[in-house]
Design an enzyme around this catalytic site. Structure first.
Site, PDB file in Angstrom:
ATOM      1  N   SER A 187      -7.091   0.182  -6.688  1.00  0.00           N
ATOM      2  CA  SER A 187      -7.350   0.473  -5.283  1.00  0.00           C
ATOM      3  C   SER A 187      -8.787   0.966  -5.111  1.00  0.00           C
ATOM      4  O   SER A 187      -9.722   0.297  -5.546  1.00  0.00           O
ATOM      5  CB  SER A 187      -6.331   1.488  -4.766  1.00  0.00           C
ATOM      6  OG  SER A 187      -6.342   1.546  -3.358  1.00  0.00           O
ATOM      7  N   ASP A 463       0.366  -7.505  -1.772  1.00  0.00           N
ATOM      8  CA  ASP A 463      -0.321  -6.236  -1.563  1.00  0.00           C
ATOM      9  C   ASP A 463      -0.836  -6.159  -0.123  1.00  0.00           C
ATOM     10  O   ASP A 463      -1.555  -7.051   0.322  1.00  0.00           O
ATOM     11  CB  ASP A 463      -1.494  -6.144  -2.547  1.00  0.00           C
ATOM     12  CG  ASP A 463      -2.251  -4.835  -2.455  1.00  0.00           C
ATOM     13  OD1 ASP A 463      -1.863  -3.966  -1.660  1.00  0.00           O
ATOM     14  OD2 ASP A 463      -3.240  -4.688  -3.211  1.00  0.00           O
TER      15      ASP A 463
END
Length: 538
Positions: A187, A463
């Site tokens: 991330s 995602d």
């Protein structure tokens, strides 16, 4: 990575409970409790506060030129001469990532390749605070936060790799570039390790950027696009239709109808309709367990999203009447599954507000108390992350653009979140935040086009952050090679390769595949390290 959320208090409490559930407590407690008398355990490093003293952006020199940065070591699998695998903790403490050092991808790489695993705590998270004396007395003021930038954070990694002396290994030079350092991050941390290999490729040998959010936007409605495509469609259509009808009421300024709607959800106390819109989106968005918290690992994640969808679409005759309560405001059309949706919010979201606290306060679901935002003594990580968002990362909550179905009311636009920045971070003597995030400070490293030798880019096909990652539907496809791996876990969510079981053969097939591939390409990188090092010296 987090988007703007409606309640810093709730986000902090819920994120901490999520992290605790992810930890394999006994083994991790044992690891982090070992101090500098042994190699494995928690250690500290003297880090530079300002790596760019000649840049006027950072103002005058800090009171303290250095600060104490935490790191955790696991040398269980290490053999002399082995590689160093460093995990960037990102927007949380080093301890919160500890399971990755025990059984996750860092442990699996270290086990396969005789390496040492290290977690480096990100500046301004955990207890790694520049100007810690002033932070203790004054809090995380706008001035005290001025060294929280992406370029400072990635410089930390390079500086650490060049100078660290791991206790118990003082007789060995573990530093870069003489030893191969391979970074891993997921991330925000994934973006930072990608940026590190671009900026410091003569120091850091390789990096795996997992779901690296390398591209930032002012607003990020794309969060919902992946969910709309992959989540149970009857659930999604019900929410979209309810939100569409709500937006009609907002557009026609039907305050009576909106009051009735808020009352059905048990949220009539909320004065700002945008606070209401974001609160009823909590099961899809932050701060509760959402689509992002889905995970293959038995020790991570939550299935709450599917429980929410099951509740929304349940055949519940006792709640069906609610679906017609607002029909007179929408031409006689029913609000399908409104009763189920509202009941879920009343039973699962509203009770998250502490007893005796107004639902409209910043401690619960309100956002309009400027004084509460300005409290500088929140060192949980929420304030630091908000500062990063306000300064350079953006990614604010936003309803879908016109012409596209939306799960979040279009009344929620970036300016809703940006006002928090002005309240939270009033101008200091040496620093002030911009009116809108300086996205170029993040995107300058290449954004969706970023690539480099020995930079692996791993993303997930389901995602919600994929539009910010290199496998974005709006991205630039490239060949997958051992030198520049480019891999999509089709069934994977947000950095799903980060977790592991240490016994790879016991993992699901699609996770086995990426973990085995990561070992393969890192092994090939290590085979080329002597030649790379010779080239540096020549």
């Amino acid at each position: 990575m987090l988007l703007g959320f409606s309640s810093l208090g709730l986000a902090r409490d819920l994120s901490q409970s999520l992290l605790q559930r992810k930890l394999q407590n006994g083994a991790l407690d044992s690891l982090v409790s070992r101090q500098t008398s042994s190699s494995s355990g928690t250690h500290t490093f003297i880090q530079v506060t300002n790596h760019f003293p000649n840049d006027p952006f950072y103002g005058p020199p800090p009171l303290n030129e250095t600060f104490i940065q935490n790191y955790i070591v696991n040398d269980t699998f290490y053999k002399p001469g082995g590689p160093i695998f460093l995990l960037n903790s990102g927007e949380t403490s080093a301890r919160s990532r500890g399971s990755v050092l025990l059984t996750g991808v860092v442990a699996e790489l270290a086990q396969a390749l005789n390496g040492m695993g290290i977690i480096l705590e990100h500046r301004y998270y955990g207890t790694s605070f520049p100007n810690s004396g002033l932070v203790a007395s004054d809090g995380l003021t706008t001035d005290n936060l001025r060294w929280l930038t992406t370029e400072q954070s990635i410089a930390d990694i390079a500086y650490f790799a060049q100078r660290v002396e791991v206790p118990g290994h003082e007789d060995e030079d573990l530093t870069a570039p003489g030893r191969p350092w391979i970074l891993y991050g997921g991330s925000l941390a994934g973006a930072e390790v990608a940026f590190t290999i671009k900026e410091y490729g003569d120091i850091i040998y390789g990096a795996i950027s997992s779901s690296g959010t390398v591209k930032v936007f002012k607003g990020y409605p794309q969060w919902y696009y992946t969910i709309q495509k992959n989540a149970p469609q009857d659930c999604i259509r019900s929410i979209e239709d309810i939100v569409n009808k709500m937006d009609f009421l907002i557009a026609t300024n039907n305050t009576a109808a909106l009051t009735d709607l808020k009352t059905i959800f048990g949220l009539e106390a909320l004065q700002d309709i945008r606070d209401f819109a974001l609160t009823i989106a909590n099961p899809v968005f932050y701060p509760t367990n959402t689509w992002q918290e889905l995970n293959w690992s038995p020790t991570a994640g939550s299935d709450d999203f599917f429980l929410f969808c099951d509740a929304v679409t349940a055949n519940n005759s006792t709640l069906a009447g609610v679906d017609s309560q607002l029909s007179n405001y929408t031409g006689g059309k029913k609000w399908k599954n409104l009763g189920n949706y509202a009941n879920y919010i009343k039973e699962n979201i509203v009770p998250l507000c502490p007893d005796g606290v107004s639902l409209d306060s910043n401690e619960c679901f309100g956002t309009h108390n400027a004084t509460a935002w300005a409290n500088p003594f929140d060192t949980s990580g929420n304030r630091a992350y908000l500062y990063q968002s306000c300064l350079e990362a953006g990614q604010w909550s936003e309803g879908a653009p016109p012409g596209r179905r939306t799960l979040l009311s279009r009344s929620v636009q970036p300016d809703y979140s940006e006002q928090w920045c002005q309240w939270a971070f009033p101008p200091g003597k040496f620093n002030k935040i911009p009116a809108s995030p300086m996205l170029e400070r993040w995107n300058k490293f290449g954004a969706l086009r970023i690539q480099a030798d020995r930079l692996a880019q791993v993303d997930g096909g389901i995602d919600p952050w994929q539009y910010a990652c290199v496998h974005s539907p709006d991205g630039f496809p490239r060949r997958d090679t051992l030198l520049r791996p480019y891999y999509k876990i089709e069934q994977g969510g947000h950095h799903w390769d980060e977790n592991g079981l240490l016994n790879i053969s016991a993992e699901p097939g699609f996770i086995q595949a990426i973990h085995k591939y990561e070992i393969t390409f890192v092994k090939s990188w290590l085979a080329d390290f002597p030649a790379w090092l010779t080239g540096l010296k020549s």
